[in-house]
Design a protein around this motif. Sequence first.
Motif, PDB file in Angstrom:
ATOM      1  N   GLY A  30       0.847  -1.189   0.000  1.00 24.19           N
ATOM      2  CA  GLY A  30       0.000   0.000   0.000  1.00 24.19           C
ATOM      3  C   GLY A  30       0.879   1.234   0.000  1.00 24.19           C
ATOM      4  O   GLY A  30       2.089   1.151   0.238  1.00 24.19           O
ATOM      5  N   PRO A  31       0.305   2.400  -0.277  1.00 27.42           N
ATOM      6  CA  PRO A  31       1.098   3.632  -0.269  1.00 27.42           C
ATOM      7  C   PRO A  31       1.751   3.880   1.082  1.00 27.42           C
ATOM      8  O   PRO A  31       1.257   3.427   2.124  1.00 27.42           O
ATOM      9  N   SER A  32       2.850   4.610   1.074  1.00 31.65           N
ATOM     10  CA  SER A  32       3.477   5.019   2.321  1.00 31.65           C
ATOM     11  C   SER A  32       2.486   5.844   3.126  1.00 31.65           C
ATOM     12  O   SER A  32       1.892   6.797   2.623  1.00 31.65           O
ATOM     13  N   GLY A  33       2.260   5.458   4.402  1.00 29.92           N
ATOM     14  CA  GLY A  33       1.309   6.157   5.245  1.00 29.92           C
ATOM     15  C   GLY A  33      -0.073   5.542   5.264  1.00 29.92           C
ATOM     16  O   GLY A  33      -0.973   6.062   5.936  1.00 29.92           O
ATOM     17  N   SER A  34      -0.258   4.436   4.569  1.00 28.98           N
ATOM     18  CA  SER A  34      -1.591   3.825   4.501  1.00 28.98           C
ATOM     19  C   SER A  34      -1.931   3.000   5.732  1.00 28.98           C
ATOM     20  O   SER A  34      -3.089   2.603   5.918  1.00 28.98           O
ATOM     21  N   GLY A  35      -0.951   2.710   6.589  1.00 35.11           N
ATOM     22  CA  GLY A  35      -1.219   1.954   7.816  1.00 35.11           C
ATOM     23  C   GLY A  35      -0.705   0.531   7.791  1.00 35.11           C
ATOM     24  O   GLY A  35      -1.089  -0.275   8.642  1.00 35.11           O
ATOM     25  N   LYS A  36       0.190   0.214   6.846  1.00 32.48           N
ATOM     26  CA  LYS A  36       0.714  -1.154   6.734  1.00 32.48           C
ATOM     27  C   LYS A  36       1.425  -1.599   8.008  1.00 32.48           C
ATOM     28  O   LYS A  36       1.163  -2.680   8.538  1.00 32.48           O
ATOM     29  N   THR A  37       2.333  -0.749   8.493  1.00 33.53           N
ATOM     30  CA  THR A  37       3.131  -1.114   9.664  1.00 33.53           C
ATOM     31  C   THR A  37       2.256  -1.229  10.901  1.00 33.53           C
ATOM     32  O   THR A  37       2.411  -2.150  11.710  1.00 33.53           O
ATOM     33  N   ARG A  38       1.335  -0.304  11.056  1.00 34.80           N
ATOM     34  CA  ARG A  38       0.437  -0.351  12.207  1.00 34.80           C
ATOM     35  C   ARG A  38      -0.378  -1.634  12.198  1.00 34.80           C
ATOM     36  O   ARG A  38      -0.549  -2.285  13.239  1.00 34.80           O
ATOM     37  N   PHE A  39      -0.889  -2.015  11.034  1.00 29.66           N
ATOM     38  CA  PHE A  39      -1.664  -3.248  10.929  1.00 29.66           C
ATOM     39  C   PHE A  39      -0.818  -4.463  11.294  1.00 29.66           C
ATOM     40  O   PHE A  39      -1.218  -5.278  12.133  1.00 29.66           O
ATOM     41  N   THR A  40       0.352  -4.592  10.666  1.00 28.54           N
ATOM     42  CA  THR A  40       1.159  -5.800  10.881  1.00 28.54           C
ATOM     43  C   THR A  40       1.671  -5.903  12.315  1.00 28.54           C
ATOM     44  O   THR A  40       1.714  -6.992  12.892  1.00 28.54           O
ATOM     45  N   ASN A  41       2.024  -4.764  12.915  1.00 24.72           N
ATOM     46  CA  ASN A  41       2.558  -4.804  14.279  1.00 24.72           C
ATOM     47  C   ASN A  41       1.503  -5.161  15.320  1.00 24.72           C
ATOM     48  O   ASN A  41       1.847  -5.552  16.438  1.00 24.72           O
ATOM     49  N   GLN A 153      -6.008  11.285   4.491  1.00 27.57           N
ATOM     50  CA  GLN A 153      -5.506  10.639   5.701  1.00 27.57           C
ATOM     51  C   GLN A 153      -4.112  10.069   5.470  1.00 27.57           C
ATOM     52  O   GLN A 153      -3.217  10.210   6.312  1.00 27.57           O
ATOM     53  N   THR A 154      -3.929   9.415   4.331  1.00 30.74           N
ATOM     54  CA  THR A 154      -2.621   8.845   4.008  1.00 30.74           C
ATOM     55  C   THR A 154      -1.562   9.937   3.961  1.00 30.74           C
ATOM     56  O   THR A 154      -0.466   9.777   4.506  1.00 30.74           O
ATOM     57  N   PHE A 155      -1.874  11.054   3.295  1.00 29.89           N
ATOM     58  CA  PHE A 155      -0.930  12.173   3.202  1.00 29.89           C
ATOM     59  C   PHE A 155      -0.555  12.681   4.591  1.00 29.89           C
ATOM     60  O   PHE A 155       0.627  12.878   4.908  1.00 29.89           O
ATOM     61  N   TRP A 156      -1.556  12.890   5.446  1.00 31.11           N
ATOM     62  CA  TRP A 156      -1.310  13.462   6.766  1.00 31.11           C
ATOM     63  C   TRP A 156      -0.501  12.511   7.648  1.00 31.11           C
ATOM     64  O   TRP A 156       0.503  12.911   8.260  1.00 31.11           O
ATOM     65  N   PHE A 157      -0.907  11.255   7.728  1.00 31.95           N
ATOM     66  CA  PHE A 157      -0.195  10.304   8.581  1.00 31.95           C
ATOM     67  C   PHE A 157       1.235  10.075   8.085  1.00 31.95           C
ATOM     68  O   PHE A 157       2.163   9.936   8.890  1.00 31.95           O
ATOM     69  N   ARG A 158       1.423  10.037   6.773  1.00 33.92           N
ATOM     70  CA  ARG A 158       2.768   9.870   6.217  1.00 33.92           C
ATOM     71  C   ARG A 158       3.650  11.057   6.593  1.00 33.92           C
ATOM     72  O   ARG A 158       4.793  10.892   7.028  1.00 33.92           O
ATOM     73  N   LEU A 159       3.120  12.275   6.429  1.00 32.06           N
ATOM     74  CA  LEU A 159       3.910  13.474   6.726  1.00 32.06           C
ATOM     75  C   LEU A 159       4.265  13.553   8.203  1.00 32.06           C
ATOM     76  O   LEU A 159       5.418  13.843   8.566  1.00 32.06           O
ATOM     77  N   MET A 160       3.290  13.293   9.078  1.00 30.91           N
ATOM     78  CA  MET A 160       3.562  13.352  10.513  1.00 30.91           C
ATOM     79  C   MET A 160       4.609  12.315  10.922  1.00 30.91           C
ATOM     80  O   MET A 160       5.505  12.589  11.727  1.00 30.91           O
ATOM     81  N   ARG A 161       4.522  11.114  10.384  1.00 33.16           N
ATOM     82  CA  ARG A 161       5.503  10.068  10.703  1.00 33.16           C
ATOM     83  C   ARG A 161       6.888  10.463  10.225  1.00 33.16           C
ATOM     84  O   ARG A 161       7.879  10.352  10.961  1.00 33.16           O
ATOM     85  N   ASP A 162       6.978  10.912   8.976  1.00 35.34           N
ATOM     86  CA  ASP A 162       8.282  11.228   8.399  1.00 35.34           C
ATOM     87  C   ASP A 162       8.939  12.415   9.086  1.00 35.34           C
ATOM     88  O   ASP A 162      10.165  12.431   9.280  1.00 35.34           O
ATOM     89  N   LEU A 163       8.138  13.426   9.475  1.00 36.03           N
ATOM     90  CA  LEU A 163       8.687  14.555  10.211  1.00 36.03           C
ATOM     91  C   LEU A 163       9.155  14.120  11.599  1.00 36.03           C
ATOM     92  O   LEU A 163      10.236  14.523  12.062  1.00 36.03           O
TER      93      LEU A 163
END
Length: 220
Positions: A30-41, A153-163
């Motif tokens: 899925g796109p970066s920030g879509s929640g892949k890591t959160r789901f798998t963890n 949502q994907t844009f926002w979560f990706r940006l917050m994580r990367d920052l």
Amino acid sequence: MTINLTGDDGLFELPPEERRPSARVILVTGPSGSGKTRFTNRTGLPVVALDDFYFDDTQPGLPMKHGIIDWDSPKCWNRDAAMTALIELATVGESVLPIYDIPSNSKVGERRLHLQGSQLFLAEGIFAAELVEVAEREGILADALCISRPRLQTFWFRLMRDLDEGRKSTPTLLRRGISHALNEPEMYRRLESKGARRVSIVEAHETLTQMLAKQRYTGP
């Protein structure tokens, strides 16, 4: 261990005692920030972080875009090493995995992952769909999921994580984030064309719950 990723023999290049997979992998993309890591963890299952298989920035011939290395290209990623690790996990039950530091664009260590008898494990990353065909041919694919959430949502979560993680400079993160958002529909089409099923995080959890229930019912 030498594993053939492109020929017809597949797992039969392994020693006879290691030919039969004892576990299967759920590929999660899925796109970066879509929640892949959160789901798998949150699954409690063993997880392979496929982003750890990026090449170091000293690797010759990495593709460039906007004057910098194009880290969104699968040519920046060691597909063969990632697939070898998944086959080792599925057949041997353990593998030594790299640890990659995104801010420095380099491998910084290794870790050993043991399945400890689990018949399912997950492998997540933006390039996971690149492995669907080979994993299916090798008989180790349980499913391939493409996590989807609304574009903003994907844009926002990706940006917050990367920052928060200081992955790149702020201008670079903003430029890449806007580009990702604009190209997101095409990315979903491409990932689905490679064999990944587009699902929400809720649907992904439901799929996994059903698979685990079926596994408990049928046994090894």
